[in-house]
Design an enzyme around this catalytic site. Structure first.
Site, PDB file in Angstrom:
ATOM      1  CE  LYS A 138       0.965   1.224   4.435  1.00  0.00           C
ATOM      2  NZ  LYS A 138       1.840   2.349   4.729  1.00  0.00           N
TER       3      LYS A 138
ATOM      4  CG  ASP B 236      -0.666  -0.522   7.966  1.00  0.00           C
ATOM      5  OD1 ASP B 236      -1.474   0.354   8.337  1.00  0.00           O
ATOM      6  OD2 ASP B 236       0.552  -0.305   7.831  1.00  0.00           O
TER       7      ASP B 236
END
Ligand code: C5P
Length: 317
Positions: free
Chosen positions: A13, A143
């Site tokens: 990401k 995350d």
């Protein structure tokens, strides 16, 4: 590959916005972030075994622990416990093929944990729902739920409370990897220190403001216009990452000079992400960054891409 093996691919990401608020009593910082999954993937294969083991290959493999401290190992244990599997049935060999550099601000460890959750859920036919996997993932790392979800999403809380973001189009990136990693806790601590020093300089000791989602960024993302998105990328951890690795300033400046629409440190860094006009432009930026000698290596990627998903047997690796 053994008949019972399951391979799952999970994305890296970049954070299009990372607004960091004050530290909470549990030590985490409240934040608002816009996560964006990009086409740089780790592959995790799980195979039944007599006892759990792990092998890490590829990018930065030597720096990633190949034991129970690896988040992927913990993910397998967490899934087995949640599925009520007896120990003798829950042993797996975990093979991680890394393309996402470690300690890079790209959530590579979280991607591996997310991939392992999905892979073991499939291997053991445990039947956990996506929501149950996300809840397990949140306990492993802030995350991990996003690595399961993929796409583009707003993260709140410590990052684990997700809502899908409305986004049009595809975004093309050049990523510049640094020679050395950064420790996420150290970057957050440096952020707090820099803020405290600034507050002391200006005579105030007020706590950091509560983070807010950038309406301008969300409007730009809905429009699908990368030239509108570029100037609205932001990262509150960037000053801390730059103070820990001052050379990143040169990397960011070089990317801007080569025409990037936006340039920022990804997450806690040190990877720098450059938004390009097209795949060809991303390639140009990547080639120019390499020529300028301002990073260890480069990659190109586009987003958004899906989260952790089983790779069909026989698919090209
Ligand atoms: O959740 P994760 O394990 O990825 O977090 C790693 C470290 O990053 C935490 O131990 C904490 O120091 C820092 N962190 C934080 N606030 C967040 C997320 C992470 O301070 N919202």
């Amino acid at each position: 590959m053994p008949a019972a093996a399951v391979t799952v691919r999970a994305p890296a990401k970049v954070n299009l916005q990372l607004a960091v608020g004050p530290a909470r009593p549990d030590g985490f910082h409240s934040l608002v972030t816009v996560y964006h999954a990009v086409s740089l993937f780790d592959d995790v294969t799980v195979v039944p075994a007599t006892r759990t083991s792990i092998k890490v290959r590829g990018e930065d493999a030597a720096t990633v622990p190949a034991d129970h401290t690896n988040l992927a190992w913990q993910a397998a244990l967490a899934l087995a416990a949640s599925a009520g599997l007896p120990d003798r049935d829950a042993a797996v060999h975990i093979d991680i093929r890394k393309r996402i550099p470690a300690a890079a601000g790209l959530a590579g460890g979280s991607a591996d944990a997310a991939a392992t959750l999905v892979a073991c859920n499939e291997l053991w036919q445990a039947g956990l729902t996506p929501a149950e996997l996300a809840e397990l993932g949140a306990r492993l790392g802030s995350d991990v739920p996003f690595a399961l979800a993929g796409g583009t999403a707003v993260g709140r809380g410590r990052g684990e409370e997700l809502t899908t973001a409305l986004v049009s189009g595809s975004y093309h990136w050049a990523l510049a990897f640094s020679a050395t990693g950064l420790s996420t806790p150290q970057v957050y601590a440096t952020c707090d220190r820099l803020r405290a020093a600034r507050a002391a300089d200006t005579g105030g000791a007020s706590p950091a403001a509560e983070p807010e989602l950038s309406a301008a960024l969300m409007t730009a993302l809905r429009s699908g216009d990368a030239t509108a998105v570029g100037p609205r990328l932001s990262n509150d951890l960037q000053p801390a990452a730059l103070s820990l690795q001052p050379d990143l300033r040169r990397t960011l400046a070089a990317g801007r000079e080569f025409g990037a629409l936006g340039a920022l440190v990804s997450g806690s860094g040190p990877t720098c992400a450059f938004l390009a006009k097209s795949p060809a432009h991303a390639r140009e930026i990547a080639v120019s960054l390499t020529g300028a000698g301002v990073c260890r290596a480069v990659a190109r990627a586009s987003g958004p891409v899906p989260g952790a998903a089983v790779v069909p047997r026989g698919a090209p690796s």
